[in-house]
Design a protein around this motif. Structure first.
Motif, PDB file in Angstrom:
ATOM      1  N   TYR A  83       1.050  -1.270   0.040  1.00 41.12           N
ATOM      2  CA  TYR A  83       0.033  -0.025  -0.028  1.00 41.12           C
ATOM      3  C   TYR A  83       0.799   1.202  -0.097  1.00 41.12           C
ATOM      4  N   ARG A  84       2.024   1.122   0.970  1.00 41.07           N
ATOM      5  CA  ARG A  84       2.777   2.315   0.688  1.00 41.07           C
ATOM      6  C   ARG A  84       3.616   2.426  -0.370  1.00 41.07           C
ATOM      7  N   ARG A  85       3.791   1.485  -1.210  1.00 39.64           N
ATOM      8  CA  ARG A  85       4.459   1.809  -2.522  1.00 39.64           C
ATOM      9  C   ARG A  85       3.585   2.417  -3.430  1.00 39.64           C
ATOM     10  N   GLN A  86       2.332   1.798  -3.435  1.00 41.06           N
ATOM     11  CA  GLN A  86       1.284   2.242  -4.217  1.00 41.06           C
ATOM     12  C   GLN A  86       1.023   3.811  -4.094  1.00 41.06           C
ATOM     13  N   ALA A  87       0.883   4.090  -2.864  1.00 39.00           N
ATOM     14  CA  ALA A  87       0.415   5.443  -2.665  1.00 39.00           C
ATOM     15  C   ALA A  87       1.393   6.406  -3.096  1.00 39.00           C
ATOM     16  N   THR A  88       3.031   5.944  -3.310  1.00 39.94           N
ATOM     17  CA  THR A  88       4.037   6.669  -3.742  1.00 39.94           C
ATOM     18  C   THR A  88       3.889   6.510  -5.432  1.00 39.94           C
ATOM     19  N   LYS A  89       3.656   5.491  -6.064  1.00 39.97           N
ATOM     20  CA  LYS A  89       3.953   5.303  -7.182  1.00 39.97           C
ATOM     21  C   LYS A  89       2.743   5.223  -8.360  1.00 39.97           C
ATOM     22  N   PHE A  90       1.446   5.010  -7.549  1.00 44.77           N
ATOM     23  CA  PHE A  90       0.311   4.893  -8.755  1.00 44.77           C
ATOM     24  C   PHE A  90      -0.737   5.682  -7.773  1.00 44.77           C
ATOM     25  N   ASN A  91      -1.583   6.336  -8.960  1.00 45.78           N
ATOM     26  CA  ASN A  91      -2.690   7.312  -8.692  1.00 45.78           C
ATOM     27  C   ASN A  91      -4.012   6.448  -8.432  1.00 45.78           C
ATOM     28  N   GLY A  92      -3.987   5.050  -9.042  1.00 45.73           N
ATOM     29  CA  GLY A  92      -5.370   4.718  -9.027  1.00 45.73           C
ATOM     30  C   GLY A  92      -6.165   4.345 -10.311  1.00 45.73           C
ATOM     31  N   VAL A  93      -7.103   3.731 -10.427  1.00 42.46           N
ATOM     32  CA  VAL A  93      -7.797   3.504 -11.750  1.00 42.46           C
ATOM     33  C   VAL A  93      -8.784   4.347 -11.818  1.00 42.46           C
ATOM     34  N   SER A  94      -9.154   4.971 -12.985  1.00 37.68           N
ATOM     35  CA  SER A  94     -10.211   5.993 -13.090  1.00 37.68           C
ATOM     36  C   SER A  94     -11.585   5.654 -12.709  1.00 37.68           C
ATOM     37  N   TYR A  95     -12.619   6.535 -12.097  1.00 38.58           N
ATOM     38  CA  TYR A  95     -13.632   6.155 -11.499  1.00 38.58           C
ATOM     39  C   TYR A  95     -14.618   5.535 -12.669  1.00 38.58           C
ATOM     40  N   PRO A  96     -14.814   6.127 -14.029  1.00 37.48           N
ATOM     41  CA  PRO A  96     -15.622   5.155 -14.788  1.00 37.48           C
ATOM     42  C   PRO A  96     -15.159   3.822 -15.065  1.00 37.48           C
TER      43      PRO A  96
END
Length: 393
Positions: free
Chosen positions: A266-279
């Motif tokens: 989770y810590r890695r993702q919070a730094t390098k990934f902004n998530g998948v779009s809402y649609p």
């Protein structure tokens, strides 16, 4: 300034880039030829109607201040994670929504998960192997050992107690071979991982194609929550190859070297990934609805019938293969002792059909060849007819 010299250990061309080059060269020289592609595993059927409507609705919500969404949660919206957890429950596996992280696909997470592991870990992969498992670890400079998948063991390698590994990549049903592990075989891998304090990275991207009594998830196996992370994707399940959405499951109790792996990832993702779009997340949730499951199964059945058509032709020709059941891939032995690229060139030039040379997946892939069932039905039937005509000579 210096470059990461671990990249020097990669083969110069990615397998599918080399295939594309050879096919493009051939078509440039022979523009009149109708080439049928059964090589790259990209889907051809459109998204299910309920999925499209959910995506449209998600986009519409972004057009209004009251329902607008900005950055998504790093782990994905709760409504998607709850839908995925419900899907697992439907085939008898219990995972919590809080153990699920939504991603842009299994390939990304399979390649990026190494960020949370030290570079001095020994990585075990099965051979033949999906190239991402190898390449991502070569880039990091890790030592890789191989478990041999061969015709003799049905392309389902089993653990060797004399070989130590810290990280184990398993894919079942397998890409490229189509072979699927039984529960008893997976239990042996889980027991091995626990004894070696290893972590299994389990790619279940093709679980939706399973028709026989083999596990849909590593978490159906006793002890897996102590040693496994699972990756899955909607690319082949629901046609999201271009839409991009998948999910990773990390049990909250899974720890190594004094670190909780869920929290570390989770810590890695919070730094390098902004998530998948809402649609897209709205569309993904719709896949797991009752209507969504009914609609995607129509497309899955289409691809499964394509696989049956290809497998039946190989049965007629007396050619050994794995896959075809539980998998969209058919892994066949090249006829007459031919090498993989030799058979690729013959099939392209004499039948105008494109497949994937097994040698591109590792040394045990030499002499084998992969065909996919993701093509158009009429083109698949035509390709099979051409192959039968060529090999019946």
């Amino acid at each position: 300034m210096k470059i990461n010299r671990n990249f020097d250990n990669l083969v110069p061309n990615y397998l599918f880039a080399e295939i594309a080059k050879r096919v493009n060269d051939y078509q440039t020289a022979h523009p009149e030829k109708d080439v049928i592609r059964l090589g790259i595993g990209d889907v051809t059927l459109p998204l299910a109607p309920v999925v499209v409507e959910a995506m449209k609705q998600g986009a519409e919500e972004l057009a209004h201040k009251e329902t607008f969404k900005g950055y998504p949660d790093y782990e994905g919206y709760a409504f998607v994670r709850e839908a995925v957890a419900s899907y697992y429950h439907s085939f008898g596996v219990e995972v919590s929504p809080d153990e699920i992280l939504i991603s842009d696909g299994a390939k990304s997470d399979c390649g990026n998960i190494g960020d949370i592991f030290g570079t001095d870990n020994v990585v075990l992969v099965t051979d033949p192997v999906y190239p991402v498992y190898v390449d991502s670890n070569l880039m990091a400079g890790r030592k890789i050992v191989y478990a041999e998948c061969t015709k003799e063991n049905g392309f389902t390698a089993m653990p060797d107690e004399s070989v130590h590994a810290d990280i184990i990549y398993l894919c079942s049903p397998n890409n490229p071979t189509g072979a699927a592990y039984t529960a008893e075989q997976l239990q042996q891998w889980v027991d091995y991982a626990i004894r070696h304090d290893a972590v299994i990275l389990y790619d279940s991207a093709y679980e939706a194609f399973i028709t026989e009594e083999v596990p849909r998830s590593i978490f159906a196996i006793e002890g897996a929550r102590q040693c496994a992370i699972e990756f899955c994707s909607l690319s082949k399940t629901a046609g999201f190859t271009g839409t991009r959405c998948g999910y990773t499951v990390i049990p909250k109790e899974l720890e190594r070297d004094g670190h909780n792996l869920y929290q570390t990832w989770y810590r890695r993702q919070a730094t390098k990934f902004n998530g998948v779009s809402y649609p897209v997340q709205c569309a993904a949730a719709a896949v797991f609805s009752k209507e969504g499951q009914e609609q995607i199964k129509v497309n899955l059945a289409y691809y499964q019938e394509n696989a049956r058509i290809i497998a039946s032709a190989l049965d007629e020709l007396g050619i050994y293969y794995t896959g075809g059941k539980n998998s969209p891939y058919i892994w066949l032995e090249c006829p007459n002792g031919m090498k993989s690229w030799e058979f690729f060139d013959m099939l392209l030039q004499e039948a105008n059909v494109v497949g994937t040379p097994g040698a591109g997946f590792g040394k045990n892939g030499e002499g084998f060849f992969r065909l996919t069932s993701f093509g158009d039905r009429d083109k698949t039937i035509e390709a099979v007819a051409r192959i039968k005509k060529l090999l019946a000579k």
